[in-house]
Design a protein around this motif. Structure first.
Motif, PDB file in Angstrom:
ATOM      1  N   VAL A 227      41.318  52.387  55.613  1.00 36.82           N
ATOM      2  CA  VAL A 227      40.050  52.107  56.289  1.00 36.82           C
ATOM      3  C   VAL A 227      39.622  53.307  57.134  1.00 36.82           C
ATOM      4  CG1 VAL A 227      38.997  50.693  58.106  1.00 36.82           C
ATOM      5  CG2 VAL A 227      40.310  49.601  56.293  1.00 36.82           C
ATOM      6  N   LEU A 228      40.584  53.981  57.759  1.00 32.58           N
ATOM      7  CA  LEU A 228      40.259  55.089  58.656  1.00 32.58           C
ATOM      8  C   LEU A 228      40.080  56.434  57.948  1.00 32.58           C
ATOM      9  CD1 LEU A 228      42.622  54.305  61.667  1.00 32.58           C
ATOM     10  CD2 LEU A 228      40.153  53.969  61.526  1.00 32.58           C
ATOM     11  N   LEU A 229      40.609  56.588  56.746  1.00 38.36           N
ATOM     12  CA  LEU A 229      40.518  57.879  56.053  1.00 38.36           C
ATOM     13  C   LEU A 229      39.089  58.400  55.879  1.00 38.36           C
ATOM     14  CD1 LEU A 229      43.277  57.865  53.299  1.00 38.36           C
ATOM     15  CD2 LEU A 229      43.042  59.434  55.226  1.00 38.36           C
ATOM     16  N   PRO A 230      38.127  57.585  55.487  1.00 39.82           N
ATOM     17  CA  PRO A 230      36.787  58.145  55.280  1.00 39.82           C
ATOM     18  C   PRO A 230      36.022  58.441  56.575  1.00 39.82           C
ATOM     19  CG  PRO A 230      36.787  55.816  54.714  1.00 39.82           C
ATOM     20  CD  PRO A 230      38.208  56.204  55.021  1.00 39.82           C
ATOM     21  N   LEU A 231      36.522  58.027  57.715  1.00 40.50           N
ATOM     22  CA  LEU A 231      35.797  58.247  58.967  1.00 40.50           C
ATOM     23  C   LEU A 231      35.876  59.695  59.399  1.00 40.50           C
ATOM     24  CD1 LEU A 231      36.836  55.142  61.074  1.00 40.50           C
ATOM     25  CD2 LEU A 231      34.767  55.483  59.741  1.00 40.50           C
ATOM     26  N   ARG A 232      34.763  60.228  59.792  1.00 39.36           N
ATOM     27  CA  ARG A 232      34.694  61.585  60.331  1.00 39.36           C
ATOM     28  C   ARG A 232      33.982  61.509  61.678  1.00 39.36           C
ATOM     29  NH1 ARG A 232      38.306  62.392  57.405  1.00 39.36           N
ATOM     30  NH2 ARG A 232      38.159  63.207  55.326  1.00 39.36           N
TER      31      ARG A 232
END
Length: 118
Positions: A106-111
């Protein structure tokens, strides 16, 4: 008959932290864990504040809190069900790893927002 308070104190004094090395280890490891949980929670809130769109901070923090409440409910439920289903505490505890992996995806695509130097 003895005073009930005295009996309770005697029972607790025999099982105090100094009585067994395992109990002392639990207090030490719990204290060390406490050193990391607080900063991790603060970092999560800080990240939420940076990622929340301007003007939608209240909604973003509401969703953040709701997801925390859902995890508090779902984690023990999945752990207990898996332990019961497989009759193994190891299988139940492995569900914690599944929650960590799901959180990672869930957190991987957050920038974070791009910051200018200056």
């Amino acid at each position: 008959m003895d005073n009930p308070d005295r009996i309770v104190r005697v029972k607790f004094s025999r099982t105090g932290a100094g009585a067994y090395p395992v109990a002392s280890s639990i207090f030490v490891l719990g204290s060390v864990l406490g050193l990391f949980v607080g900063p991790a929670q603060a970092a999560g809130r800080s990240m939420m504040a940076r990622l929340a769109p301007s003007g939608l901070e209240t909604e973003a923090f509401g969703l953040y809190e709701l997801s925390g409440k859902a995890t508090i409910f779902a984690g023990p439920l999945v752990l207990g069900f898996t332990t019961w289903m497989f009759q193994s505490q190891r299988a139940g505890m492995s569900t914690i790893l599944l929650f960590f992996v799901a959180g990672m995806f869930v957190l991987l695509p957050l920038r974070g927002p791009v910051r200018s130097n200056g």
